[in-house]
Structure formats: structure tokens, C-alpha cells
Design a protein around this motif. Sequence first.
Motif, PDB file in Angstrom:
ATOM      1  N   TRP A 274       0.799  -1.225   0.000  1.00 35.78           N
ATOM      2  CA  TRP A 274       0.000   0.000   0.000  1.00 35.78           C
ATOM      3  C   TRP A 274       0.836   1.282   0.000  1.00 35.78           C
ATOM      4  CZ3 TRP A 274      -4.899  -0.696  -1.213  1.00 35.78           C
ATOM      5  CH2 TRP A 274      -5.486  -1.942  -0.952  1.00 35.78           C
TER       6      TRP A 274
ATOM      7  N   VAL B  57     -10.916   1.915   1.780  1.00 35.82           N
ATOM      8  CA  VAL B  57     -10.845   1.494   0.386  1.00 35.82           C
ATOM      9  C   VAL B  57     -11.695   0.234   0.249  1.00 35.82           C
ATOM     10  CG1 VAL B  57      -9.360   0.682  -1.479  1.00 35.82           C
ATOM     11  CG2 VAL B  57      -8.512   2.413   0.118  1.00 35.82           C
TER      12      VAL B  57
ATOM     13  N   GLN C 207     -13.656  -1.066  -5.458  1.00 35.81           N
ATOM     14  CA  GLN C 207     -12.926   0.043  -6.087  1.00 35.81           C
ATOM     15  C   GLN C 207     -11.510  -0.356  -6.505  1.00 35.81           C
ATOM     16  OE1 GLN C 207     -13.005   3.543  -3.617  1.00 35.81           O
ATOM     17  NE2 GLN C 207     -15.230   3.702  -3.698  1.00 35.81           N
TER      18      GLN C 207
ATOM     19  N   THR D 137      -1.995  -0.440  -6.055  1.00 37.89           N
ATOM     20  CA  THR D 137      -2.301  -0.343  -4.623  1.00 37.89           C
ATOM     21  C   THR D 137      -1.330   0.610  -3.933  1.00 37.89           C
ATOM     22  OG1 THR D 137      -1.018  -2.359  -4.207  1.00 37.89           O
ATOM     23  CG2 THR D 137      -3.419  -2.590  -4.413  1.00 37.89           C
TER      24      THR D 137
ATOM     25  N   ILE E  76      -2.517   4.110  -4.268  1.00 39.07           N
ATOM     26  CA  ILE E  76      -3.623   4.441  -3.356  1.00 39.07           C
ATOM     27  C   ILE E  76      -3.073   4.921  -2.018  1.00 39.07           C
ATOM     28  CG2 ILE E  76      -5.517   3.441  -1.994  1.00 39.07           C
ATOM     29  CD1 ILE E  76      -6.053   1.610  -4.468  1.00 39.07           C
TER      30      ILE E  76
ATOM     31  N   VAL F 150      -8.013  -0.819   4.800  1.00 35.61           N
ATOM     32  CA  VAL F 150      -7.846  -1.511   3.523  1.00 35.61           C
ATOM     33  C   VAL F 150      -8.115  -3.004   3.721  1.00 35.61           C
ATOM     34  CG1 VAL F 150      -6.195   0.165   2.612  1.00 35.61           C
ATOM     35  CG2 VAL F 150      -5.354  -1.826   3.867  1.00 35.61           C
TER      36      VAL F 150
END
Length: 153
Positions: free
Chosen positions: A27, A77, A81, A95, A98, A113
Motif C-alpha cells: 500500500w 478502500v 474500487q 495499490t 492508493i 484496507v
Amino acid sequence: MIVYRLSKGLYKNDLSGRGAELAGGRWNSKGTALLYTCESRALCTTEIAVHTPLGIVPVDYWLITLEVPDTLPLSEVPVPQLSSDWKSFPHPNATQLIGDAFVQEGRFVGLKVPSAVVHGDHNYLFNPRHQEFGEIKLLESEPFPFDARLFIK
């Protein structure tokens, strides 16, 4: 809310997100600090297990318990999506983007997440440079022995 993380002893009190900043992760890209946590002890254990070679039992780990005030701004999240490959290994760049955007925008202290390891469970990512991050309290650090049966070949 209570969240957990497993950390090597040397870093048990380090909430800076520096490890993720140096290495990058699912992430976040290298250069973006994030503190990775889990919603349960079991998810923490599983997250470590998937990154540990079979036959090697992790040692010198500590379970860190954090209290996140319910008043802190969190974002989420949702799985719909995400791109279809979001939980692939190695992780996709999408990812990371994000998490990077979450930190850069600075609107929220935390981001919920989905776990790529345990379907239906969640990780919480925290921006250690957010102005309200200091409200997160480290409640406890305790040695965490892993059950060797998880790592048997």
C-alpha cells in the motif's frame, strides 16, 4: 478502536512508518511512510507467516497494541474500487498509488484496507506525519511467541 502490529524487538516502540518508507509495501511506494496495523492478533500472525519461509519460526517478535480514538478521521478502500489484481503477488503498483495518495492528501490519519491474505479481514494504515497521529496511543508491547506448527514444512 484497538489495532495490532507485530514488530521485531528492536523496533517495537517505533511508530514512525520508517520500515515501510524504506522498503515500500503493498500500500505504499518507497519513500512514503506508513504504519501498517491489523484489526486482530490473528491477522498479524498470518501477515508475518506469509512472508516467512517454511521451516523458519520467527523469533524476537513483539505484539504492539495501539488505541485509536474513535474521533480520528479514517477513510476506507472498498474492494469493489480495487483492480482485479489488487491482491496478487508481487503486489501491483496500483495499490501503492492508493496509499501514496492517501498520505499526500493528508485528509485522514488512517486508511482501512482489505487484507490480501485473509479474505474479509482488514488492515489499518496510519500516516505518521498526520497532525493527529500523536493521539494514537501505544497501550502495550509484549513478547509474541509464534506457534511452530504454522511454519512446519
